[in-house]
Design an enzyme around this catalytic site. Sequence first.
Site, PDB file in Angstrom:
ATOM      1  N   ASN A 140       0.809  -1.199  -0.050  1.00 52.64           N
ATOM      2  CA  ASN A 140      -0.120  -0.101  -0.119  1.00 52.64           C
ATOM      3  C   ASN A 140       0.962   1.184   0.178  1.00 52.64           C
ATOM      4  OD1 ASN A 140      -1.726   1.917   0.514  1.00 52.64           O
ATOM      5  ND2 ASN A 140      -2.452   1.248   2.539  1.00 52.64           N
ATOM      6  N   TRP A 141       1.197   1.731  -1.105  1.00 54.05           N
ATOM      7  CA  TRP A 141       2.049   3.124  -1.250  1.00 54.05           C
ATOM      8  C   TRP A 141       1.424   4.363  -0.792  1.00 54.05           C
ATOM      9  CZ3 TRP A 141       4.063   2.629  -7.104  1.00 54.05           C
ATOM     10  CH2 TRP A 141       5.082   1.561  -7.275  1.00 54.05           C
ATOM     11  N   LYS A 142       0.239   4.029  -0.306  1.00 53.97           N
ATOM     12  CA  LYS A 142      -0.505   5.340   0.242  1.00 53.97           C
ATOM     13  C   LYS A 142      -0.320   6.562  -0.923  1.00 53.97           C
ATOM     14  CE  LYS A 142      -0.038   3.624   4.779  1.00 53.97           C
ATOM     15  NZ  LYS A 142      -0.367   3.717   6.211  1.00 53.97           N
ATOM     16  N   HIS A 194     -10.078   1.170   4.589  1.00 46.78           N
ATOM     17  CA  HIS A 194      -8.595   1.270   5.337  1.00 46.78           C
ATOM     18  C   HIS A 194      -8.810   2.287   6.114  1.00 46.78           C
ATOM     19  CE1 HIS A 194      -4.381   2.621   6.269  1.00 46.78           C
ATOM     20  NE2 HIS A 194      -4.189   1.537   5.532  1.00 46.78           N
ATOM     21  N   GLU A 203      -7.412   4.839   7.480  1.00 40.30           N
ATOM     22  CA  GLU A 203      -7.099   6.207   7.002  1.00 40.30           C
ATOM     23  C   GLU A 203      -8.423   6.878   6.436  1.00 40.30           C
ATOM     24  OE1 GLU A 203      -3.144   5.716   5.233  1.00 40.30           O
ATOM     25  OE2 GLU A 203      -2.284   5.206   7.141  1.00 40.30           O
ATOM     26  N   GLU A 214      -5.669  -4.747  10.816  1.00 40.40           N
ATOM     27  CA  GLU A 214      -4.641  -3.624  11.071  1.00 40.40           C
ATOM     28  C   GLU A 214      -5.128  -3.014  12.345  1.00 40.40           C
ATOM     29  OE1 GLU A 214      -2.611  -2.257   7.255  1.00 40.40           O
ATOM     30  OE2 GLU A 214      -4.726  -1.283   7.425  1.00 40.40           O
ATOM     31  N   GLY A 262       1.762   3.180  10.817  1.00 47.65           N
ATOM     32  CA  GLY A 262       2.522   4.430  10.824  1.00 47.65           C
ATOM     33  C   GLY A 262       3.991   4.105  10.231  1.00 47.65           C
ATOM     34  N   SER A 268       2.944  -1.344  10.754  1.00 49.36           N
ATOM     35  CA  SER A 268       4.306  -1.322  11.030  1.00 49.36           C
ATOM     36  C   SER A 268       5.037  -2.457  10.715  1.00 49.36           C
ATOM     37  CB  SER A 268       4.494  -0.512  12.207  1.00 49.36           C
ATOM     38  OG  SER A 268       4.017   0.804  12.324  1.00 49.36           O
ATOM     39  N   GLY A 318       2.572  -0.799   4.446  1.00 44.27           N
ATOM     40  CA  GLY A 318       2.471   0.592   4.152  1.00 44.27           C
ATOM     41  C   GLY A 318       3.786   1.201   3.844  1.00 44.27           C
TER      42      GLY A 318
HETATM   43  P1  PGA Z   1       2.245   0.950   7.750  1.00 39.18           P
HETATM   44  O1  PGA Z   1       0.686   1.109   6.639  1.00 39.18           O
HETATM   45  O2  PGA Z   1       2.836  -0.212   7.304  1.00 39.18           O
HETATM   46  O3  PGA Z   1       2.906   2.243   7.288  1.00 39.18           O
HETATM   47  O4  PGA Z   1       2.033   1.073   9.225  1.00 39.18           O
HETATM   48  C1  PGA Z   1       0.190  -0.145   6.852  1.00 39.18           C
HETATM   49  C2  PGA Z   1      -1.098   0.130   6.076  1.00 39.18           C
HETATM   50  O5  PGA Z   1      -0.882   0.546   4.835  1.00 39.18           O
HETATM   51  O6  PGA Z   1      -2.248   0.312   6.560  1.00 39.18           O
END
Ligand code: PGA
Length: 243
Positions: free
Chosen positions: A9-11, A91, A93, A159, A165, A201, A223
């Site tokens: 998940n590149w966000k 998700h 976020e 998650e 984070g 994480s 992430g």
């Molecule tokens: P992270 O994000 O690995 O930066 O904690 C996880 C995710 O994409 O939910």
Amino acid sequence: MKNPCIVCNWKMNPASQKEAAALAREITRAAKSKKGEVIIAPPAIYLSTVKNEHTHVALQDVSEYAKGAHTGSISASMAKNMGASYVIVGHSERRREQHETNEQIAQKIERAYEAKLTPIICVGELKKETPERAWGKIKKQLDEIIPSLKKGKGVIAYEPVWAIGGDKKTDSAYAQAMMYRIKLYIRMQAQLITPILYGGSVNCKNIEDFLEYKDSIDGFLVGSASAQKKEITTLIKKIYGSY
Ligand code: PGA
């Protein structure tokens, strides 16, 4: 979905199309043994760029509507048409920033199924608390999506929000216990055996802790670490090497 599955998940990364292509190329190279399945979830605008470099792509979110006047939204059938085979829904976020509800998430799952996309459905509690209290929060999320989940074949990503984070403290034993419970609950309520991923994480420093429980973890949703070339390629090798 092949086990182990690693969802990148590149966000909101990387900053340019050129970097997106280069990162996808590196990930494809690291994943070439095909021992498991690596899915890249780039920002939607890079979907076709990434698809040119990598077979399995996912959208990070999808509209709850099949079509219509919804400025800025992307439908599940459009994602399918651009080569996506998966979509992340719910998700944390998006739950937090876009105030997404379980009801909308259930609709997104149904839109995904209609377009023949596999939804990767995120659930998790906000704070670290006793397993009993945390389970209460997760059960509520599951109860509201199970009627939709039952209509196809989805994947669950557990998650814990407090561990998201990139560099937060994680607890693999706690996560494993929660994932066991989620899997069992879905089996009882929906008569479904759903693959389950862990996210929060995951990185090269803590992956060994999770790999101890690999028999009950079908893969990982990564992430921050997935947008760093060296970190994600090493992580893929470590995960593939242990399953
Ligand atoms: P992270 O994000 O690995 O930066 O904690 C996880 C995710 O994409 O939910």
